[in-house]
Design an enzyme around this catalytic site. Structure first.
Site, short mmCIF file in Angstrom:
data_model
loop_
_atom_site.label_atom_id
_atom_site.label_comp_id
_atom_site.label_asym_id
_atom_site.label_seq_id
_atom_site.Cartn_x
_atom_site.Cartn_y
_atom_site.Cartn_z
N TRP A 120 -13.76 78.19 -56.72
CA TRP A 120 -12.92 78.62 -55.60
C TRP A 120 -11.47 78.81 -55.99
O TRP A 120 -10.82 79.73 -55.50
CB TRP A 120 -13.07 77.65 -54.41
CG TRP A 120 -14.47 77.69 -53.89
CD1 TRP A 120 -15.38 76.68 -53.89
CD2 TRP A 120 -15.16 78.83 -53.36
NE1 TRP A 120 -16.59 77.12 -53.39
CE2 TRP A 120 -16.48 78.43 -53.06
CE3 TRP A 120 -14.80 80.15 -53.12
CZ2 TRP A 120 -17.44 79.31 -52.53
CZ3 TRP A 120 -15.75 81.02 -52.59
CH2 TRP A 120 -17.04 80.60 -52.30
N ASP A 189 -6.01 73.90 -51.23
CA ASP A 189 -7.21 74.34 -50.51
C ASP A 189 -8.01 73.09 -50.15
O ASP A 189 -8.61 72.45 -51.02
CB ASP A 189 -8.03 75.28 -51.40
CG ASP A 189 -9.36 75.69 -50.75
OD1 ASP A 189 -9.62 75.28 -49.60
OD2 ASP A 189 -10.14 76.41 -51.41
N LYS A 213 -17.02 72.95 -42.83
CA LYS A 213 -17.47 71.65 -43.35
C LYS A 213 -16.97 70.55 -42.39
O LYS A 213 -17.59 70.33 -41.35
CB LYS A 213 -17.01 71.49 -44.78
CG LYS A 213 -17.53 72.67 -45.65
CD LYS A 213 -16.82 72.77 -46.96
CE LYS A 213 -16.89 74.14 -47.58
NZ LYS A 213 -18.19 74.54 -48.08
#
Ligand code: PMP
Length: 378
Positions: A120, A189, A213
């Site tokens: 990511w 992040d 999430k």
């Protein structure tokens, strides 16, 4: 188990999923607390007694204004952000924010730096590279993403407008236990660890987290950003692409993702109701240690290349001695009601994602299954 963790396990995360449901170890969209799902079910038909369902209420009406305010308040409280920060919602998941960061904050001739510890962060870097001359402050690919860098193990390029890092690496099962120390504006992040532990927002210029999430619904992101950093963004961008404009419009610039915002609000309220990130951190450590413990107790049957010091409490990654045994593990686990254990397609192996809403009982059952499977196939 500490009293706080026991309270969460007993009362708010039922030991077994409701009838017909399974233990869902999926990496995201992921398992949510059933109390939140039940409230959403009610609100979908009649939102708070107004006779109109959650998906049908106007984003300009008084009811949505209340829900929007409540979502902002709960997220601010759960994050611990001070009044120097704006807390707001952006349309789009984390990848959308990855694309907007360089457009907002890096002048055309400027640069920013990326700590690459995961698929990511690599994606965030690659997206920025398409439009700006950004650099890598740390190249984790060289060590197959086996760890996150300690102080002094990454560079801080002069003139960089920000330093980006991924707080928890969902695919690799590694995590930063402290934000990196830097003099640059720091952007984290937090997509796969938001509200899972106390985290010092004041060390950051911005923290972003997609919803799917610990915040519930995919397709929108929570942004926590220092006001002066937001104001430093270029004005030569369409409003809809500027973080600051969304913040100033109280996340209601155009028709916002109203459902996702309500879900994020409910997830943040649930977070606070179980004792916030402090209590959840203890509960999450207990859950993760059951699984990492099963990896270690297997005496090499299960392996993973990530360094122990960086082991994530959100994503526990491991593999059996062969891809054929990995496939068998996943298939046999499903027979036991343990779903979503296949590792990310680029990493292989298995991955148990055990975010805030995942019940401890599921970790106990998986740890037991891991031991049995290793004994049968080792
Ligand atoms: N960052 C992290 C840490 C992730 O785990 C993910 C995947 N959910 C992303 C970014 C990408 O998120 P999205 O699919 O919402 O763009």
């Amino acid at each position: 188990m500490t009293p706080a963790a026991a309270h969460i396990a007993r009362t708010l995360l039922p030991y077994t999923p409701a009838s017909g449901r399974v233990y869902n170890f999926s990496a995201g969209p992921a398992c949510m607390p059933e109390s939140v799902l039940e409230q959403l079910r009610e609100e979908l038909i009649d939102c708070q007694g107004g006779g109109i369902g959650l998906l049908e209420i106007s984003h300009r009406g008084a009811l949505y204004a209340r829900l929007n305010d409540a979502a902002h308040d709960a997220c601010r409280k759960a994050s611990g952000a001070s009044s120097d920060y704006e807390v707001f919602f952006m349309p789009g998941g984390a990848t959308v924010q990855f694309g907007l960061l360089p457009l907002n904050f890096i002048p055309e001739s400027g640069t920013a730096a990326y700590i690459d510890t995961s698929i990511w962060s690599q994606k965030a870097y690659a997206e920025a590279l398409r439009c700006r001359d950004v650099t890598l402050a740390f190249d984790g690919r060289a060590i197959k993403y086996a760890k996150v860098p300690a102080k002094g193990e990454f560079t801080e390029p002069a003139g960089a407008k920000y330093l980006f890092y991924c707080q928890n690496n969902t695919v690799e099962g590694t995590t930063f236990w402290e934000p990196p120390t830097t003099t640059l504006p720091l952007i984290g992040d937090a997509t796969s660890d938001i509200f899972s532990r106390p985290w010092d927002i004041s060390k950051h210029a911005m923290v972003l987290a997609a919803g799917q999430k610990n915040l519930g619904a995919a397709g929108a992101s929570l942004i926590i950003a220092r006001k002066d950093f937001l104001a430093s963004a270029t004005k030569r961008l369409p409003q809809i692409l500027r973080f600051e404009d969304h913040a100033l419009a109280h996340s209601n610039l155009n028709t916002p993702p109203t459902f996702a915002v309500r879900v994020m609000g409910l997830m943040a309220e649930w977070t606070l109701s179980v004792g916030g990130p402090v209590a959840l951190a203890k509960h999450n450590a207990m859950k993760a240690n059951l699984l990492w413990g099963a990896v270690d107790a297997s005496k090499g049957f299960y392996s993973w290349h990530a360094e122990k010091a960086c082991r994530s409490h959100m994503n526990v990654c491991f593999r059996a001695p062969s891809p054929a045994l990995d496939a068998r593990f996943v298939a046999e686990a499903e027979e036991q009601g343990l779903f979503g254990l296949l590792g990310h397609r680029e990493a292989g192996g298995m991955r148990a994602s055990i975010y805030n809403g995942f019940p401890a009982k599921g970790c106990e059952i998986l740890a037991q299954f891991m031991g049995d499977f290793a004994a049968r196939h080792g």
